[in-house]
Scaffold this active site. Structure first.
Site, PDB file in Angstrom:
ATOM      1  N   GLU A 292      13.000  14.888 -37.350  1.00 54.72           N
ATOM      2  CA  GLU A 292      12.473  16.161 -37.905  1.00 54.72           C
ATOM      3  C   GLU A 292      12.976  16.401 -39.324  1.00 54.72           C
ATOM      4  OE1 GLU A 292       9.792  16.856 -35.388  1.00 54.72           O
ATOM      5  OE2 GLU A 292      10.089  18.000 -37.209  1.00 54.72           O
TER       6      GLU A 292
HETATM    7  C1  LIG Z   1      14.354   8.805 -31.130  1.00 53.17           C
HETATM    8  C2  LIG Z   1      13.423   9.112 -32.250  1.00 53.17           C
HETATM    9  C3  LIG Z   1      12.346   9.950 -32.040  1.00 53.17           C
HETATM   10  C4  LIG Z   1      11.444  10.206 -33.077  1.00 53.17           C
HETATM   11  N1  LIG Z   1      10.320  10.966 -32.827  1.00 53.17           N
HETATM   12  C5  LIG Z   1       9.340  11.015 -33.764  1.00 53.17           C
HETATM   13  C6  LIG Z   1       8.064  11.609 -33.460  1.00 53.17           C
HETATM   14  O1  LIG Z   1       7.829  12.105 -32.364  1.00 53.17           O
HETATM   15  N2  LIG Z   1       7.099  11.575 -34.416  1.00 53.17           N
HETATM   16  C7  LIG Z   1       7.306  11.015 -35.642  1.00 53.17           C
HETATM   17  O2  LIG Z   1       6.386  11.011 -36.455  1.00 53.17           O
HETATM   18  N3  LIG Z   1       8.507  10.473 -35.978  1.00 53.17           N
HETATM   19  C8  LIG Z   1       9.529  10.457 -35.060  1.00 53.17           C
HETATM   20  N4  LIG Z   1      10.729   9.882 -35.362  1.00 53.17           N
HETATM   21  C9  LIG Z   1      10.945   9.360 -36.707  1.00 53.17           C
HETATM   22  C10 LIG Z   1      11.954  10.194 -37.490  1.00 53.17           C
HETATM   23  O3  LIG Z   1      11.418  11.428 -37.832  1.00 53.17           O
HETATM   24  C11 LIG Z   1      12.385   9.346 -38.695  1.00 53.17           C
HETATM   25  O4  LIG Z   1      13.204   8.311 -38.182  1.00 53.17           O
HETATM   26  C12 LIG Z   1      13.108  10.146 -39.737  1.00 53.17           C
HETATM   27  O5  LIG Z   1      12.215  11.032 -40.369  1.00 53.17           O
HETATM   28  C13 LIG Z   1      13.766   9.283 -40.811  1.00 53.17           C
HETATM   29  O6  LIG Z   1      12.894   8.323 -41.316  1.00 53.17           O
HETATM   30  P1  LIG Z   1      13.363   6.789 -41.360  1.00 53.17           P
HETATM   31  O7  LIG Z   1      13.850   6.433 -39.998  1.00 53.17           O
HETATM   32  O8  LIG Z   1      12.282   5.973 -41.934  1.00 53.17           O
HETATM   33  O9  LIG Z   1      14.615   6.785 -42.329  1.00 53.17           O
HETATM   34  P2  LIG Z   1      14.571   6.674 -43.924  1.00 53.17           P
HETATM   35  O10 LIG Z   1      13.568   7.631 -44.462  1.00 53.17           O
HETATM   36  O11 LIG Z   1      14.448   5.235 -44.305  1.00 53.17           O
HETATM   37  O12 LIG Z   1      16.024   7.206 -44.311  1.00 53.17           O
HETATM   38  C14 LIG Z   1      17.190   6.358 -44.376  1.00 53.17           C
HETATM   39  C15 LIG Z   1      18.317   7.173 -45.039  1.00 53.17           C
HETATM   40  O13 LIG Z   1      17.945   7.510 -46.381  1.00 53.17           O
HETATM   41  C16 LIG Z   1      17.988   8.921 -46.567  1.00 53.17           C
HETATM   42  N5  LIG Z   1      16.874   9.330 -47.438  1.00 53.17           N
HETATM   43  C17 LIG Z   1      15.569   8.966 -47.349  1.00 53.17           C
HETATM   44  N6  LIG Z   1      14.861   9.547 -48.322  1.00 53.17           N
HETATM   45  C18 LIG Z   1      15.716  10.295 -49.046  1.00 53.17           C
HETATM   46  C19 LIG Z   1      15.593  11.108 -50.208  1.00 53.17           C
HETATM   47  N7  LIG Z   1      14.425  11.289 -50.814  1.00 53.17           N
HETATM   48  N8  LIG Z   1      16.717  11.677 -50.701  1.00 53.17           N
HETATM   49  C20 LIG Z   1      17.913  11.508 -50.095  1.00 53.17           C
HETATM   50  N9  LIG Z   1      18.086  10.764 -48.995  1.00 53.17           N
HETATM   51  C21 LIG Z   1      17.003  10.160 -48.479  1.00 53.17           C
HETATM   52  C22 LIG Z   1      17.886   9.535 -45.185  1.00 53.17           C
HETATM   53  O14 LIG Z   1      18.495  10.828 -45.138  1.00 53.17           O
HETATM   54  C23 LIG Z   1      18.620   8.506 -44.338  1.00 53.17           C
HETATM   55  O15 LIG Z   1      19.988   8.752 -44.375  1.00 53.17           O
HETATM   56  C24 LIG Z   1      11.665   9.637 -34.357  1.00 53.17           C
HETATM   57  C25 LIG Z   1      12.776   8.827 -34.571  1.00 53.17           C
HETATM   58  C26 LIG Z   1      13.630   8.539 -33.538  1.00 53.17           C
HETATM   59  C27 LIG Z   1      14.774   7.599 -33.801  1.00 53.17           C
END
Ligand SMILES: Cc1cc2nc3c(=O)[nH]c(=O)nc-3n(C[C@H](O)[C@H](O)[C@H](O)COP(=O)(O)OP(=O)(O)OC[C@H]3O[C@@H](n4cnc5c(N)ncnc54)[C@H](O)[C@@H]3O)c2cc1C
Length: 567
Positions: A433
């Site tokens: 989220e």
């Molecule tokens: C168990 C689980 C359930 C989930 N459920 C859903 C769901 O129902 N629907 C859905 O659509 N998604 C879902 N997600 C996805 C979840 O919302 C994403 O994993 C999350 O938004 C982070 O994206 P990412 O994993 O690609 O991490 P990334 O975006 O690659 O982030 C990696 C790191 O970089 C940091 N970062 C990234 N961009 C920036 C920025 N611009 N400035 C500063 N820091 C930054 C982040 O804070 C993090 O520490 C789920 C994930 C999990 C693990």
């Protein structure tokens, strides 16, 4: 012992957060104390009696993908039936769609208990609640008649499909395609990490999916939102053929084992657009705002459950000598360091609860307050509190669950006690989220920028002018408020710079710590046990506020170069 719904603490936090104000509105004038207590007691019974007993078995059994279908853990389908029949899926939904029209804050209180009792289960209605909110505001009449009413009744569940492997925090990179096909669209592509993306608890699932039309501009402006049912629905509401959407796999993960996290394949699935082309992200944000607060509630629920378990263990386990007990071998609850941990767990849980409820009440007032001025003020309050409610409460959840493991000593690391499950389950809450880093940037950027800091300043003024008679609480609280004011001025002056981005997470922590202390202080007036807790929090947490403000002012100093990173 399993989970016990903390009804007295919840009722107290609702009062501190301003529940009485809701009765001044036309929409909620009949929501009196009896109604509130009836809802809380009902939620307490369901969560203690039905959801909590499935928490550990669900964790151990997990979910399975069999013949292209997800099988939920034993007992979950029946629990869903009871949850839906009790009207819990539509507590705050509009009565015209079959809901009960109660304030959002009461729905959040019920959610807190559901999350605490069984976070994996409660994730399913959490996503449904977001879909209900969105379709209530932006669905067409057809979408409301065919889909929304089923979501409200709990006959079907809802999901949120944003994430793709290359598009996580940065949704501008979404690639899923939508192509016009008659009055509808065909959706093609893959989504990952979709919570409750498939299951066997209901006979249909309503997926809300972000995708791009062929002529859409790049970036966020080109994203649209589509409603894609698992099973196609006729105009008469009857279920037809299976749609071309299916779970491709389920993730193996650290926690929430009974919540299926699915890779979803869309293979030309039939979908209908929600809102207008290009509105996708702003509509999804509506759903996410509601879900963000609800994830904050997850944090509160996890923290409460971990605290209850640790407290019970500390009242039974004997080790060492205590300066406060004559026992030859003391109960560990009487050891100063263990009591410090338990007090910190209790205080932070109660502070997070009050922050989340205050956010929900602001949301209720932003829609229902009588005057436009009051609605605007409540809207600003909701805006500034949502990122704090989400990020601070979920960081608290991880900290408290970790302390819960620590209170148990070695037994905490062993799965049998259950303390480890809370820690594993809670760990996702600062990630999804919108990661807590993204929440901090939202607070420091968009939210602080609203009317040049008005939302933050109005909150700080209200905090400063609240009369707190206990000097041991008031003095550290006022120092902490001054630290927030200093940090807020600095953040506003540094807006848009790398310094502000480097400082955002510390700024959010400072604000969360201080707003939490203010909530505890407000709730402590004339109540000695609660005053004791507020004094403890003031001495242990609020005294750190000036140091946090100093860290904020350090901005991104020292971060410009990555040379010192290992490797
Ligand atoms: C168990 C689980 C359930 C989930 N459920 C859903 C769901 O129902 N629907 C859905 O659509 N998604 C879902 N997600 C996805 C979840 O919302 C994403 O994993 C999350 O938004 C982070 O994206 P990412 O994993 O690609 O991490 P990334 O975006 O690659 O982030 C990696 C790191 O970089 C940091 N970062 C990234 N961009 C920036 C920025 N611009 N400035 C500063 N820091 C930054 C982040 O804070 C993090 O520490 C789920 C994930 C999990 C693990």
């Amino acid at each position: 012992m399993t989970y016990r719904a903390p009804l007295t603490d919840i009722a107290h936090a609702l009062k501190v957060a301003g529940l009485d104000g809701l009765q001044q509105t036309d929409a909620f004038k009949d929501v009196d104390r009896d109604t509130v207590m009836a809802v809380l007691e009902g939620a307490g019974q369901l969560t203690e009696g039905v959801l909590a007993p499935l928490n550990r078995s669900g964790d151990q059994e997990g979910v399975r993908l069999e013949n292209g279908k997800v099988r939920s853990a034993t007992g979950f389908a029946d629990a869903w039936k009871q949850y839906a029949q009790g009207g819990w899926t539509g507590l705050a939904a509009d009565p015209q769609f079959g809901g009960q029209g109660l304030p959002k804050v009461l729905a959040m209180a019920a959610f807190e208990m559901a999350h605490a009792a069984n976070m994996s289960f409660a994730l399913c209605p959490l996503l449904g609640e977001g879909a209900i909110h969105l379709l209530s505001l932006h669905g067409t009449k057809r979408q409301q008649d065919l889909y929304l009413k089923k979501l409200v009744s709990g006959a079907w569940t809802g999901t949120m499909n944003l994430t793709e492997s290359q598009a996580g925090s940065d949704l501008a990179l979404v690639r899923c395609k939508a192509e016009a096909a008659g009055a509808n669209y065909r959706i093609t592509g893959q989504k990952i990490f979709i919570t409750w993306g498939d299951h066997d608890m209901t006979d249909n699932i309503v997926h809300l999916v972000l995708a791009r039309l062929p002529d859409a501009p790049p970036g966020v402006k080109g994203i649209s939102l589509f409603l894609v049912p698992k099973i196609l629905v006729g105009d008469d509401g009857k279920l037809g053929a299976a749609n071309a959407v299916r779970p491709l796999s389920i993730e193996k993960k650290l926690g929430i084992h009974a919540s299926p996290t699915c890779v979803m394949g869309y293979e030309g699935a039939v979908g209908e657009i929600v809102g207008k082309p290009g509105d996708g992200l702003s509509l999804m944000f509506l759903m996410m705002n509601s879900a963000r607060l609800n994830v904050g509630m997850e944090g509160v629920g996890m923290a409460e459950a971990a605290t209850q378990k640790a407290l019970q263990y500390a009242r039974e386990r004997r080790q060492g000598r205590s300066p406060w007990s004559k026992d030859q071998t003391a109960l560990i609850v009487d050891l100063p360091d263990v009591r410090r941990m338990l007090a910190l767990m209790t205080a932070k849980t109660q502070a997070a609860r009050a922050i989340c409820y205050a956010t929900a009440i602001a949301s209720d007032m932003a829609t229902h307050a009588k005057s436009e001025h009051a609605r605007e003020a409540a809207g600003l309050r909701e805006d500034i509190l949502v990122p704090i409610a989400k990020a601070w409460s979920t960081d608290v959840a991880v900290e408290v669950a970790s302390l819960g493991v620590q209170v148990h000593g070695g037994a905490g690391f062993i799965e049998e006690t259950g303390a480890a499950q809370f820690y594993r389950d809670a760990r996702i809450t600062p990630i999804y989220e919108g990661t807590n880093g993204i929440q901090a940037m939202d607070l420091a950027g968009r939210k602080l920028g609203l009317e040049n800091g008005k939302a933050a300043r109005d909150l700080l003024i209200e905090m400063r002018t609240t009369k707190i008679t206990d000097k041991k609480i008031a003095a550290p609280l006022h120092d902490a408020i001054a630290a927030c004011e200093r940090a807020t001025d600095w953040m506003l002056a540094s807006k848009g710079t790398p310094d502000a981005l480097g400082a955002a997470t510390t700024y959010l922590k400072l604000m969360g710590d201080t707003v939490g202390g203010w909530m505890l202080a407000k709730g402590a007036q004339g109540d000695e046990p609660r005053a004791g807790l507020a004094r403890f929090y003031a001495a242990q947490v609020l005294t750190g506020a000036n140091g946090l403000a100093d860290t904020v002012e350090a901005g991104a100093a020292g971060l410009e170069s990555a040379q010192f990173l290992a490797g």
